[in-house]
Design a protein around this motif. Structure first.
Motif, PDB file in Angstrom:
ATOM      1  N   PRO A  15       1.542  -4.241  -1.986  1.00  0.00           N
ATOM      2  CA  PRO A  15       1.315  -4.362  -3.425  1.00  0.00           C
ATOM      3  C   PRO A  15       0.711  -3.077  -3.982  1.00  0.00           C
ATOM      4  CG  PRO A  15      -0.428  -5.475  -2.232  1.00  0.00           C
ATOM      5  CD  PRO A  15       0.573  -5.026  -1.199  1.00  0.00           C
ATOM      6  N   GLY A  16       0.724  -2.966  -5.296  1.00  0.00           N
ATOM      7  CA  GLY A  16       0.165  -1.795  -5.955  1.00  0.00           C
ATOM      8  C   GLY A  16      -1.251  -2.013  -6.411  1.00  0.00           C
ATOM      9  N   ASP A  17      -2.020  -2.863  -5.693  1.00  0.00           N
ATOM     10  CA  ASP A  17      -3.403  -3.123  -6.080  1.00  0.00           C
ATOM     11  C   ASP A  17      -4.258  -3.321  -4.835  1.00  0.00           C
ATOM     12  OD1 ASP A  17      -3.078  -5.830  -5.187  1.00  0.00           O
ATOM     13  OD2 ASP A  17      -2.139  -6.306  -7.113  1.00  0.00           O
ATOM     14  N   ALA A  18      -5.532  -3.661  -5.036  1.00  0.00           N
ATOM     15  CA  ALA A  18      -6.497  -3.723  -3.948  1.00  0.00           C
ATOM     16  C   ALA A  18      -6.270  -4.881  -2.994  1.00  0.00           C
ATOM     17  CB  ALA A  18      -7.913  -3.814  -4.519  1.00  0.00           C
ATOM     18  N   THR A  19      -5.292  -5.744  -3.268  1.00  0.00           N
ATOM     19  CA  THR A  19      -5.019  -6.856  -2.350  1.00  0.00           C
ATOM     20  C   THR A  19      -4.150  -6.415  -1.175  1.00  0.00           C
ATOM     21  OG1 THR A  19      -3.028  -7.545  -3.563  1.00  0.00           O
ATOM     22  CG2 THR A  19      -5.154  -8.479  -4.264  1.00  0.00           C
ATOM     23  N   THR A  20      -3.847  -5.137  -1.070  1.00  0.00           N
ATOM     24  CA  THR A  20      -2.973  -4.667  -0.001  1.00  0.00           C
ATOM     25  C   THR A  20      -3.494  -5.103   1.370  1.00  0.00           C
ATOM     26  OG1 THR A  20      -1.986  -2.717   1.035  1.00  0.00           O
ATOM     27  CG2 THR A  20      -4.175  -2.430   0.045  1.00  0.00           C
ATOM     28  N   PRO A  21      -2.630  -5.652   2.213  1.00  0.00           N
ATOM     29  CA  PRO A  21      -3.078  -6.077   3.547  1.00  0.00           C
ATOM     30  C   PRO A  21      -3.059  -4.933   4.557  1.00  0.00           C
ATOM     31  CG  PRO A  21      -0.783  -6.682   3.248  1.00  0.00           C
ATOM     32  CD  PRO A  21      -1.221  -6.048   1.950  1.00  0.00           C
ATOM     33  N   TYR A  22      -2.624  -3.772   4.148  1.00  0.00           N
ATOM     34  CA  TYR A  22      -2.453  -2.663   5.082  1.00  0.00           C
ATOM     35  C   TYR A  22      -3.684  -1.752   5.030  1.00  0.00           C
ATOM     36  CZ  TYR A  22       2.306  -4.392   4.942  1.00  0.00           C
ATOM     37  OH  TYR A  22       3.413  -5.203   4.995  1.00  0.00           O
ATOM     38  N   VAL A  23      -4.416  -1.713   6.135  1.00  0.00           N
ATOM     39  CA  VAL A  23      -5.646  -0.927   6.242  1.00  0.00           C
ATOM     40  C   VAL A  23      -5.513   0.006   7.439  1.00  0.00           C
ATOM     41  CG1 VAL A  23      -8.151  -0.963   6.458  1.00  0.00           C
ATOM     42  CG2 VAL A  23      -6.968  -2.825   5.237  1.00  0.00           C
ATOM     43  N   SER A  43      10.868   1.402  -9.256  1.00  0.00           N
ATOM     44  CA  SER A  43       9.564   1.099  -9.864  1.00  0.00           C
ATOM     45  C   SER A  43       8.556   0.584  -8.839  1.00  0.00           C
ATOM     46  CB  SER A  43       9.735   0.065 -10.987  1.00  0.00           C
ATOM     47  OG  SER A  43      10.293  -1.145 -10.471  1.00  0.00           O
ATOM     48  N   ASP A  44       8.927   0.596  -7.576  1.00  0.00           N
ATOM     49  CA  ASP A  44       8.031   0.094  -6.531  1.00  0.00           C
ATOM     50  C   ASP A  44       6.875   1.070  -6.316  1.00  0.00           C
ATOM     51  OD1 ASP A  44       6.973  -1.416  -4.500  1.00  0.00           O
ATOM     52  OD2 ASP A  44       8.383  -0.702  -2.975  1.00  0.00           O
ATOM     53  N   VAL A  45       5.667   0.533  -6.187  1.00  0.00           N
ATOM     54  CA  VAL A  45       4.482   1.331  -5.879  1.00  0.00           C
ATOM     55  C   VAL A  45       3.785   0.687  -4.692  1.00  0.00           C
ATOM     56  CG1 VAL A  45       2.239   2.140  -6.673  1.00  0.00           C
ATOM     57  CG2 VAL A  45       4.171   2.110  -8.252  1.00  0.00           C
ATOM     58  N   ASP A  46       3.518   1.462  -3.659  1.00  0.00           N
ATOM     59  CA  ASP A  46       2.845   0.940  -2.467  1.00  0.00           C
ATOM     60  C   ASP A  46       1.437   1.510  -2.393  1.00  0.00           C
ATOM     61  OD1 ASP A  46       5.186  -0.308  -1.867  1.00  0.00           O
ATOM     62  OD2 ASP A  46       5.732   1.009  -0.194  1.00  0.00           O
ATOM     63  N   LEU A  47       0.458   0.641  -2.122  1.00  0.00           N
ATOM     64  CA  LEU A  47      -0.919   1.068  -1.902  1.00  0.00           C
ATOM     65  C   LEU A  47      -1.339   0.702  -0.489  1.00  0.00           C
ATOM     66  CD1 LEU A  47      -1.538   2.081  -4.726  1.00  0.00           C
ATOM     67  CD2 LEU A  47      -3.579   0.645  -4.738  1.00  0.00           C
ATOM     68  N   VAL A  48      -2.000   1.639   0.175  1.00  0.00           N
ATOM     69  CA  VAL A  48      -2.513   1.435   1.521  1.00  0.00           C
ATOM     70  C   VAL A  48      -3.983   1.812   1.516  1.00  0.00           C
ATOM     71  CG1 VAL A  48      -2.321   2.128   3.929  1.00  0.00           C
ATOM     72  CG2 VAL A  48      -0.257   1.943   2.538  1.00  0.00           C
ATOM     73  N   ALA A  49      -4.809   0.987   2.132  1.00  0.00           N
ATOM     74  CA  ALA A  49      -6.245   1.269   2.208  1.00  0.00           C
ATOM     75  C   ALA A  49      -6.548   2.148   3.414  1.00  0.00           C
ATOM     76  CB  ALA A  49      -7.027  -0.037   2.297  1.00  0.00           C
ATOM     77  N   LEU A  50      -7.477   3.086   3.238  1.00  0.00           N
ATOM     78  CA  LEU A  50      -7.882   3.996   4.301  1.00  0.00           C
ATOM     79  C   LEU A  50      -9.375   3.846   4.542  1.00  0.00           C
ATOM     80  CD1 LEU A  50      -6.089   7.227   2.977  1.00  0.00           C
ATOM     81  CD2 LEU A  50      -5.129   5.480   4.495  1.00  0.00           C
ATOM     82  N   GLU A  51      -9.766   3.666   5.805  1.00  0.00           N
ATOM     83  CA  GLU A  51     -11.178   3.554   6.155  1.00  0.00           C
ATOM     84  C   GLU A  51     -11.767   4.949   6.355  1.00  0.00           C
ATOM     85  OE1 GLU A  51     -11.185   1.116   9.615  1.00  0.00           O
ATOM     86  OE2 GLU A  51     -11.120  -0.763   8.485  1.00  0.00           O
TER      87      GLU A  51
END
Length: 377
Positions: A11-19, A34-42
């Motif tokens: 997803p393009g928001d903070a609910t991304t399951p990818y960390v 129009s797809d936007v991917d968000l990935v969280a980085l520790e």
């Protein structure tokens, strides 16, 4: 190095399951335009990190980094404002300002729909100076070195390093094709005179003024459009000044020196050197426009004019006709030299249109004569 794969659309928001933790890689797909991917980085505050996309066949998305999602990520083909960028969309470096999670966003730019992408996330060494004159040395892996103000020396060591000297007269040690120099300010804008000492062939990027080739290998050095100084090593070097009024010094070895545009100073020093001219506009008539060759040695060095069409009145690529010190006769393609009484120099000049007026001149110092064998016509 775990390879995390996008099995469901990020997803393009903070609910991304990818960390991702440092050392992880991520593979995903931009399903639509129009797809936007968000990935969280520790990340850990004060540590340096690098995100790298594959250099071969990599897509060309826009991307950005944000410390929170209270506002929209500002996407760029270089990198968002919270980062130190290499100016390329294949490597991103940044220093974390907080401990916890930051978000890396990928946004379509000029890639087609359903185009896969991949990137690696890793921690890198960080060396930071201050306003004094610093010596910063990296380790075995990739490093981010920042000198800030002062006359700094930055040596990333082995690995593909990012070096930013900041203001001052900085010196960079380059030994890998993946080393990148960023953040320099041009001399005319208040920056210093910055030097690259390179153990590999190297092209000076804007706002770097001096290149010194190192070691014994046959290396090449190339300038840009500003005035620069290129200095060879003991090998056989090709030095090309590009634009600007450059100074080229081949040092030892059998070197080829190409001044390019501008009024350049070409010094061959030891070895059988070639002073290569590819167009008449590379050394125009007049003191302010012509190139200056210092230390030309008869029977050893050459002035190569073979890429220049000596007669602009024909369709063929004609060779020059060397006429010694005789005056131009009004015939296109004549090459001559002249000197002044008592002078230990001469000026070589060419007439390519047959009007009896020089279209090109080269100042040759420390000899008052020239021979046909001094040229590749």
């Amino acid at each position: 190095m775990p390879d995390i794969v996008e099995t469901t659309d990020a997803p393009g928001d903070a609910t991304t399951p990818y960390v991702l933790a440092p050392g992880d890689t991520f593979s995903g797909t931009l399903a639509t335009s129009s797809d936007v991917d968000l990935v969280a980085l520790e990340v850990t505050a004060g540590m340096a990190y690098q995100i790298s996309l594959p250099p071969d066949g990599a897509p060309n998305p826009m991307f950005g980094i944000a410390t929170s999602l209270s506002g929209a990520i500002s996407y760029s083909t270089s990198i968002g404002s919270s980062s130190s960028s290499t100016g390329s969309n294949t490597v991103v470096t940044f220093v974390a300002s907080q401990t916890g999670t930051v978000f890396f966003g990928v946004n379509p730019f000029d890639i087609p729909e359903s185009e896969p992408y991949a990137f690696a996330f890793e921690g890198i060494g960080l060396g930071q100076g201050n306003s004094e004159n610093n010596i910063l040395v990296g380790g075995e892996g990739p490093d981010l070195l920042r000198g800030f103000a002062g006359d700094d020396r930055l040596d990333g060591g082995t690995g593909n390093d990012i070096m930013d000297g900041g203001l001052g007269n900085d010196r960079y040690i380059v030994d890998s094709a993946g080393d990148r120099i960023t953040g320099e300010t041009g001399f005319s804008l208040g920056g210093g005179i910055d030097t690259v000492e390179s153990w590999i062939s190297y092209n000076l990027t804007p706002n770097l003024e001096i290149l010194r080739l190192q070691g014994t290998a046959d290396l090449n050095g190339t300038g840009g459009f500003a005035p620069e100084a290129l200095v060879g090593n003991v090998g056989n070097n090709l030095l090309d000044g590009g634009g600007g009024n450059d100074v080229l010094n081949g040092k030892s070895g059998d070197d080829t020196l190409v001044g390019g545009l501008g009024a350049d100073t070409l010094v061959g020093e030891a070895g059988a050197d070639v002073f290569d001219f590819n167009a008449i506009n590379q050394s125009r008539p007049g003191q302010a426009s012509r190139d200056f060759i210092n230390g030309f040695v008869h029977g050893e060095d050459l002035i190569d004019l073979s890429d220049i069409d000596a007669n602009s009145l024909t369709d063929a690529n004609d060779a020059f006709d060397f006429i010694g010190s005789d005056a131009f006769s009004g015939t296109a393609g004549e090459l001559r030299f002249f000197t002044f009484s008592g002078g230990n120099f001469n000026i070589v000049e060419a007439d390519v249109d047959g009007d009896g007026v020089a279209d090109m001149q080269i100042f040759v110092n420390l000899t008052n004569t020239m021979f046909e064998g001094d040229f590749v016509l």
